[in-house]
Structures are given as structure tokens and as C-alpha cells.
Design an enzyme around this catalytic site. Sequence first.
Site, PDB file in Angstrom:
ATOM      1  N   LYS A 281      20.941   1.386 -52.678  1.00  0.00           N
ATOM      2  CA  LYS A 281      20.752   1.884 -51.306  1.00  0.00           C
ATOM      3  C   LYS A 281      20.657   0.718 -50.325  1.00  0.00           C
ATOM      4  O   LYS A 281      21.261   0.742 -49.246  1.00  0.00           O
ATOM      5  CB  LYS A 281      19.481   2.729 -51.214  1.00  0.00           C
ATOM      6  CG  LYS A 281      19.644   4.119 -51.812  1.00  0.00           C
ATOM      7  CD  LYS A 281      18.309   4.815 -52.021  1.00  0.00           C
ATOM      8  CE  LYS A 281      18.509   6.073 -52.839  1.00  0.00           C
ATOM      9  NZ  LYS A 281      17.271   6.683 -53.319  1.00  0.00           N
TER      10      LYS A 281
ATOM     11  N   GLN B 134      11.176   6.782 -52.691  1.00  0.00           N
ATOM     12  CA  GLN B 134      11.891   7.090 -53.929  1.00  0.00           C
ATOM     13  C   GLN B 134      11.016   7.939 -54.858  1.00  0.00           C
ATOM     14  O   GLN B 134       9.846   7.638 -55.079  1.00  0.00           O
ATOM     15  CB  GLN B 134      12.299   5.774 -54.621  1.00  0.00           C
ATOM     16  CG  GLN B 134      13.127   5.947 -55.881  1.00  0.00           C
ATOM     17  CD  GLN B 134      14.508   6.542 -55.638  1.00  0.00           C
ATOM     18  OE1 GLN B 134      15.094   6.349 -54.565  1.00  0.00           O
ATOM     19  NE2 GLN B 134      15.027   7.256 -56.605  1.00  0.00           N
TER      20      GLN B 134
ATOM     21  N   ASP C  49      15.963  12.157 -46.296  1.00  0.00           N
ATOM     22  CA  ASP C  49      16.173  12.773 -47.612  1.00  0.00           C
ATOM     23  C   ASP C  49      16.265  14.295 -47.499  1.00  0.00           C
ATOM     24  O   ASP C  49      16.725  14.960 -48.424  1.00  0.00           O
ATOM     25  CB  ASP C  49      14.975  12.443 -48.525  1.00  0.00           C
ATOM     26  CG  ASP C  49      15.321  11.406 -49.578  1.00  0.00           C
ATOM     27  OD1 ASP C  49      16.481  11.365 -50.011  1.00  0.00           O
ATOM     28  OD2 ASP C  49      14.401  10.659 -49.973  1.00  0.00           O
TER      29      ASP C  49
HETATM   30  N1  GUN Z   1      15.048  10.453 -56.881  1.00  0.00           N
HETATM   31  C1  GUN Z   1      16.193  10.972 -57.395  1.00  0.00           C
HETATM   32  N2  GUN Z   1      17.034  11.330 -56.412  1.00  0.00           N
HETATM   33  C2  GUN Z   1      16.416  11.037 -55.247  1.00  0.00           C
HETATM   34  C3  GUN Z   1      16.799  11.170 -53.881  1.00  0.00           C
HETATM   35  O1  GUN Z   1      17.879  11.653 -53.523  1.00  0.00           O
HETATM   36  N3  GUN Z   1      15.884  10.722 -52.977  1.00  0.00           N
HETATM   37  C4  GUN Z   1      14.686  10.205 -53.343  1.00  0.00           C
HETATM   38  N4  GUN Z   1      13.853   9.832 -52.383  1.00  0.00           N
HETATM   39  N5  GUN Z   1      14.296  10.079 -54.596  1.00  0.00           N
HETATM   40  C5  GUN Z   1      15.164  10.490 -55.539  1.00  0.00           C
END
Ligand code: GUN
Length: 295
Positions: A53, A97, A120
Site C-alpha cells: 500500500k 490494517q 476502507d
Molecule cells: N485486512 C485484510 N483486508 C483488509 C482491508 O481491505 N483493509 C484493512 N484495513 N485490513 C484488511
Amino acid sequence: MSAKIIDGKQIAADIREELKTTVAGLKEKGIVPGLGVILVGADPASQSYVTAKERACENIGIYSDDNRLSAETSQEELLALVDKMNNDPKINGILVQLPLPKQIDEATVLLAIDPEKDVDGFHPMNVGKMMVGEDTFLPCTPHGIVQMLARSGVETSGAHVVVIGRSNIVGKPVANMLLQKKEGANATVTLCHTRTKDVGHFTRQADIIIAASGWPNTVTADMVKEGAVVIDVGVNRVDDPSRERGYRLVGDVDFDAVKEKASMITPVPGGVGPMTITMLLYNTVESAKRANGMD
Ligand code: GUN
């Protein structure tokens, strides 16, 4: 018939090029989109997602504020950082995350993120808006899947979509997005999960299968109708002594067998994965536009 491979990497690259142009235009107006990233702990999969990311942000010109906190971080410390980002004008999007260590309550943290910075799309307010079909931040993996289908020319209107997996991150939102009365949706959706009695009974009727169970070989060739479109959301490590690192990544679909029956299929890696990060960048840019009255 051997299926056409849906190239998620290429579709993601196309969208990122579009975003690069938008970001360059914003910069001319003195606006730099910013993403705050918080990772708690050292889970290897989460670390690699977060690194990807950060790199993607840099690549298209988004400012990223990276915070890697120890696995012992308290809920109060995490909430204080979220609050700081909520009030930081340089930050347009906040990403915590998941999963979080057990001393931290996920729902409390998601609720603390300013819904205007919830790139998100996990805040209950944005989940509710998505459900009633209002404009909002859409969760990145489901949004990436919908974009992939649209950009691959797959007709969803009137199609029977069978989703396997009822997570809040993928299964529930993708089912919801595809049943909306909107272009690129309008599907008849069946949502299967761990208590579904015979998943194959449903998938054999599907025009589109979305596999998000988190288990290899959840979808085998006998479960797929000839000509179906198969989207594989899984990322599973299986032992592979022939590889230097000792494992390889597979999805939730028995790819080699299913590709002989499907009309289109996404690979793992290189399918849904690159789309998720791309839609996060998209949401961050949208948020920066909104914060500057441009949307
Ligand atoms: N963990 C697995 N997929 C995601 C996601 O799309 N966003 C976040 N914040 N955590 C995750």
C-alpha cells in the site's frame, strides 16, 4: 474450453494511470491526497499488504503517513493515533490494517475513524450508506471485484451471482453491492457460507462465482457450470518444498481444473489482489477531492 484469464494486474495498472493524472491535476491546485496507515503487530501477511500500500501511494503521488506499532499497543494508544489523524488536514484517508491484536476491540476502532476519512469503507455509517445505495466510500476488495467485472465486459444485470464467504470485508459487501439497483449491479445474489448445506448445489446454478472462503479448493470443477465467470478472492499459503521460500500462494479455487470449464477466471496472484490496493488509492483521491469541495 479454456477460460480467458482476467488480468487484475493490467486492469489495476489502467486505473492507477487514470489516478496518476487526477493526482497530478490536484497537485497543480496545491492539493496532495494523504493516507494514514496504521499496522499493529508484525503479522507477515499484514506487513506485506501494508508495504504494498505504501509503495502504491508513492507511485501515484499520494502522501502516506506510515505507522507501525508494536503488538503490545493498547487500545487507548491506537485510538489516540486515530484521533490525531482524524484532525490532521494532511490526511484524507485512514487505514487501520485488520486483524488487530486481541487486546484491541476492532469495532471500537472502526467506529472511531472519521467516516469522511474511512477509505476502507468499514465504518458502520458507510456500511449503512452502501446498503441503502447512497454514494459513499465502498470497501476496496468488493469494489475492485465490481470494477473488474465491468472492465472485462461481464454482464451482471439479471445474472445469478453466488458468493462464498460472509466476511464483513468481502462476502457481505460484495453481495450487497451486486444486488443494488444500479449499472454494473442488478444481479440475483446467493450468499453461501460455512453452514450452507451443499455449496455445489448453488454454485452449479451460478453465472458468476465469487470465492471468498479463505480455503484452497473450495471451488472444484464439478461445482462450476460450463461458461461461468469465476472470481477468486483467496490468498492461501500452501507448502511447496520446490520453492525457495517453502510455500506458494493459491486462491480458493482449483484454478487448473476450473479454468477448463469457466469462460473467464481470475488468477492468484495477479487477480483480485492488485485491485484492492488500487481501489484504496481511488478512495483516498476521492476523499481529497471531497475535502476540497471538488465532488
Ligand atoms: N485486512 C485484510 N483486508 C483488509 C482491508 O481491505 N483493509 C484493512 N484495513 N485490513 C484488511
